[in-house]
Design a protein around this motif. Structure first.
Motif, short mmCIF file in Angstrom:
data_model
loop_
_atom_site.label_atom_id
_atom_site.label_comp_id
_atom_site.label_asym_id
_atom_site.label_seq_id
_atom_site.Cartn_x
_atom_site.Cartn_y
_atom_site.Cartn_z
N LEU A 137 63.45 30.57 41.59
CA LEU A 137 63.02 31.72 40.79
C LEU A 137 61.60 32.12 41.22
O LEU A 137 60.74 31.27 41.40
N ASP A 138 61.38 33.43 41.39
CA ASP A 138 60.03 33.92 41.71
C ASP A 138 59.21 34.00 40.44
O ASP A 138 59.69 34.48 39.42
N THR A 139 57.94 33.57 40.53
CA THR A 139 57.09 33.62 39.34
C THR A 139 55.97 34.64 39.52
O THR A 139 55.57 34.96 40.64
N GLU A 140 55.48 35.12 38.41
CA GLU A 140 54.33 36.04 38.41
C GLU A 140 53.61 35.87 37.06
O GLU A 140 54.21 35.49 36.06
N THR A 141 52.31 36.16 37.09
CA THR A 141 51.54 36.18 35.84
C THR A 141 51.25 37.63 35.53
O THR A 141 50.78 38.37 36.39
N ASP A 142 51.56 38.07 34.30
CA ASP A 142 51.34 39.48 33.99
C ASP A 142 49.88 39.73 33.64
O ASP A 142 49.05 38.81 33.62
N ARG A 143 49.54 40.97 33.37
CA ARG A 143 48.15 41.35 33.16
C ARG A 143 47.52 40.69 31.93
O ARG A 143 46.30 40.72 31.76
N ASN A 144 48.38 40.09 31.07
CA ASN A 144 47.88 39.44 29.86
C ASN A 144 47.96 37.92 29.93
O ASN A 144 47.81 37.23 28.92
N GLY A 145 48.23 37.40 31.13
CA GLY A 145 48.25 35.95 31.28
C GLY A 145 49.57 35.32 30.87
O GLY A 145 49.66 34.09 30.76
N ASN A 146 50.60 36.12 30.60
CA ASN A 146 51.93 35.56 30.34
C ASN A 146 52.59 35.26 31.68
O ASN A 146 52.41 36.00 32.65
N LEU A 147 53.34 34.17 31.71
CA LEU A 147 53.91 33.67 32.96
C LEU A 147 55.41 33.96 32.98
O LEU A 147 56.11 33.65 32.02
N TRP A 148 55.89 34.58 34.05
CA TRP A 148 57.29 35.00 34.15
C TRP A 148 57.94 34.36 35.38
O TRP A 148 57.31 34.21 36.41
N ALA A 149 59.23 34.02 35.24
CA ALA A 149 60.03 33.55 36.39
C ALA A 149 61.32 34.36 36.40
O ALA A 149 61.97 34.50 35.37
N GLY B 190 32.25 29.03 22.16
CA GLY B 190 31.63 30.30 22.50
C GLY B 190 32.20 30.95 23.74
O GLY B 190 31.69 31.99 24.19
N ILE B 191 33.26 30.37 24.32
CA ILE B 191 33.87 30.95 25.52
C ILE B 191 34.80 32.09 25.09
O ILE B 191 35.63 31.91 24.20
N SER B 192 34.63 33.26 25.73
CA SER B 192 35.44 34.42 25.34
C SER B 192 36.81 34.37 26.01
O SER B 192 37.01 33.68 27.02
N VAL B 193 37.74 35.13 25.44
CA VAL B 193 39.06 35.31 26.07
C VAL B 193 38.87 35.81 27.49
O VAL B 193 39.54 35.33 28.43
N ALA B 194 37.94 36.76 27.67
CA ALA B 194 37.71 37.31 29.01
C ALA B 194 37.33 36.21 29.99
O ALA B 194 37.88 36.12 31.09
N ASP B 195 36.39 35.36 29.58
CA ASP B 195 35.95 34.28 30.48
C ASP B 195 37.08 33.28 30.75
O ASP B 195 37.24 32.79 31.87
N ALA B 196 37.84 32.98 29.71
CA ALA B 196 38.93 32.01 29.87
C ALA B 196 40.00 32.56 30.80
O ALA B 196 40.55 31.84 31.63
N MET B 197 40.30 33.86 30.67
CA MET B 197 41.30 34.47 31.55
C MET B 197 40.81 34.45 32.99
O MET B 197 41.55 34.08 33.91
N GLN B 198 39.56 34.83 33.16
CA GLN B 198 38.96 34.84 34.50
C GLN B 198 39.10 33.47 35.16
O GLN B 198 39.53 33.36 36.31
N ARG B 199 38.77 32.45 34.40
CA ARG B 199 38.83 31.08 34.92
C ARG B 199 40.26 30.71 35.31
O ARG B 199 40.48 29.96 36.26
N ALA B 200 41.23 31.27 34.57
CA ALA B 200 42.63 30.98 34.86
C ALA B 200 43.17 31.89 35.96
O ALA B 200 44.37 31.86 36.26
N GLY B 201 42.29 32.72 36.54
CA GLY B 201 42.73 33.58 37.64
C GLY B 201 43.39 34.86 37.17
O GLY B 201 44.09 35.52 37.95
N VAL B 202 43.20 35.24 35.92
CA VAL B 202 43.77 36.49 35.40
C VAL B 202 42.61 37.46 35.18
O VAL B 202 41.65 37.12 34.48
#
Lengths: 420, 420
Positions: B61-73, B165-177
């Motif tokens: 199955l091909d996987t992708e991460t969408d613009r909101n950090g949800n993971l799809w296969a 104090g870590i923002s969603v934005a920073d956490a997403m960035q760190r996760a490569g989103v």
């Protein structure tokens, strides 16, 4: 007399007070809660200790750390009948600037003042910074002085852990204090001829006694203790668990908070506080599986305090039973009522024109009082607020405190004051 | 068909279930609270995501991460009328093993089962892992699905912060989103023909409906929301502040906890919970300066829930006023009542012989339901405990769930099920 001391003399005391105060202002700021987070052997504490050692060095005082991590600076060689003054450098979490450091800064400035007056001590004078007075890190107040006087089993003390699971032993080790040596220090204790602690007043008793007094003398400390109440229930889903199926420990925990308030309202002079409460796991959509409630109670002598705690726990247990929860209690500390040396207190009160007032706050002086002649000086606190960022004393009142401390020490250091 | 898939086929489903389950068992253990601490974009979550990608790869199955950090296969190329199944990998703090991961593991095993049956999907099948469903890190439940369907302003979401104090934005960035891309994803949403989420049951409604049923079908989700109540008073010293001088925010905070319980007892079917409560600064010998109380309330439709909250806040405000404290309220989330696709739900209930039951738990399926035909499958939970380490389902029931999910998907993937 060292050149450093000469330099000290060339500055007026108010300027020097401001300088020392400014040194401390930036150390251990609590970004989350405001005020300061300075806890036994943490980075801020170690930085404050370095600052104290440097200040002692500038005054030509030799410093040493005792077996319990308390920091001492000596004017004259350590020896019998030493006059000791000082306080502590640590704070409660989010605490004010004055509780503790004011006594240390005043001790340093009192040395300058005594030298300015040309006082030549007949006995050694020591300045002391006691470790972890607030118990803000390891839960047990007056850790350093409690160990020194033998009021706690050293093994039990070494095993205390902070919120991150670091033990007292590990924290001491990291600070360069061998934890194996921690424990009673009878020789050091026997060498103390008198102990005087200057402290910001906490509460409003000085103002009530004399609204014009800038300083007071401490007469006694009420009995005080800490109890950790653990209420255990059944962790579960906040959305799908019907009220009748819940064993929610937050319900009896809230009940205990309100029981403490009800009980003290029926006992004038008593105080009971829950300032710390932690649900486990602490999720918004999760019924807690357990809640830790820390209860601070202070009233009269130890038996009075214990009777109040029993009353509060009786109510809390009934609420736990109603919710199908279990309730366990661990006494973290208990310090009996202390009366400071009556002769010394009366003498100081008369000599300084300062009213003698009791306090509900614990102090290292309270641990030493049963063992050595001990007195406390309080500096006026206009609002009475303490253990909070708003804690405050006017600089002029602090300088009055320094002079009163110097007067007190000068009397105790005079040849005629030394017991033969 | 890849060799990996062939290897999958050679193992019976119960063995494969045990294997996948064992993969997850060690990831994100919560040493402090028991159970698991797996939160959106944290280390445990990233490890779980890697595991999912690897499992998808093994199945071709091909996987992708969408613009909101949800993971799809994807089984088949992404395209219109996709049938989607999945759940989430994150947990509440100290949560159980099943809430979330059971739906993901079952989705993977359902693919194996469909291939074993020789099913050739007429439309694409996607497996999805939604981000931060529990809101255990950033406070807002169903963050990933909420962003996808446009139920939250992306700027507001990006600004949410965790306890450090870590923002969603920073956490997403760190996760490569890239956080700049977060927000509504109408094209992706429009491509979903049907969504089915399998989940462990939470609570006791399935057992009440049919004590012999291993699986159920979700009919609806009650309205639910989260409110943060901040009570502000005067931080002060626990020992020296007389009861009459106190403005102790812990008193109204405890009052709010008990008010929530009183109010729901007068409204059958309603639930209200305080599972998270934080005094600031949180020192044992310190009267708190403020207390944050998180209130989770669920009842009927949004208006019913709001009315209950108003009732609770009315009582809490009265108690705050009595104590001389200030009370402010911030609504962290509100999700209206959701009814799952009636035709799909009735069809599944009949086909699977599974009773249709409502739930008080929020799910990503609840966010998708207003936009695409959505159904839920519940796997029996003998004790009803959830959001706690004791959460449990029998392996046999989980395997029944996998087969039911495969049956459901097989029906939805058949050429005659695809709308023209």
């Amino acid at each position: 007399m060292t050149p450093h001391t000469d330099r000290m003399r060339s500055h007026p005391p108010d300027g020097r007070f401001g300088g020392l105060w400014a040194d401390l202002a930036g150390i251990g700021r609590d970004a989350l809660r405001g005020g300061y987070a300075r806890h036994g052997f943490d980075d801020a504490d170690l930085q404050l200790r370095e600052w104290f050692v440097e200040q002692a060095r500038r005054r030509g005082l030799d410093t040493e750390t005792d077996r319990n991590g308390n920091l001492w600076a000596w004017w004259g060689s350590p020896g019998p009948n030493a006059v000791v003054t000082g306080s502590h450098l640590d704070s409660v979490p989010g605490g004010g600037a004055f509780d503790g450091p004011l006594g240390v800064v005043s001790a340093l400035l009192a040395v300058d003042e005594l030298r300015l007056r040309g006082v030549r001590p007949a006995v050694p004078l020591a300045l002391v910074c006691f470790a972890e007075e607030e118990g803000g890190r390891f839960g047990l107040p007056c850790l350093g002085s409690r160990l020194l006087v033998g009021a706690i089993d050293p093994d039990a003390a070494r095993r205390l852990r902070d919120g991150d699971g670091i033990s007292v032993a590990d924290a001491m080790q990291r600070a360069g204090v061998d934890p194996a040596g921690a424990g009673p220090d009878p020789q050091r204790l026997a060498g103390i001829g008198a102990f005087v602690e200057l402290h910001i007043e906490q509460g409003r008793l000085l103002r009530a006694a004399d609204p014009t007094a800038a300083i007071g003398v401490g007469s006694s400390i009420v009995a005080h203790g800490r109890w950790r109440i653990t209420v255990s229930g059944q962790g579960n889903h906040a959305g799908t668990t019907a009220p009748r199926d819940r064993h929610d420990p937050m319900i009896p925990a809230a009940g205990a908070v309100l029981a403490a308030r009800r009980v003290i309202q029926a006992h004038p002079g008593a105080v009971a506080t829950v300032g710390r409460l932690q649900p486990i796991p602490g999720g918004t959509n999760v019924i807690a599986s357990s809640v830790d409630v820390w209860l601070d109670v202070r009233h009269g002598a130890a038996a009075d305090t214990s009777a109040l705690v029993d009353e509060i726990l009786h109510e809390a247990r009934a609420e736990a039973e109603l919710e199908g929860c279990d309730l366990r209690v661990h006494r973290e500390s208990m310090t009996d009522q202390v009366t400071f040396d009556p002769a010394l207190t009366m003498d100081l009160s008369a000599r300084l024109g300062a009213p003698a007032v009791p306090t509900g706050a614990g102090h290292d002086a309270g641990l030493l009082a049963p063992h050595v002649p001990t007195a406390m000086l309080f500096v006026r606190n206009p609002s009475g607020v303490s253990h909070a960022p708003d804690e405050y004393a006017e600089t002029q009142d602090c300088l009055t405190g320094v002079r009163a401390l110097a007067d007190t020490l000068e009397g105790l250091l005079a040849p005629e004051a030394v017991p033969r």
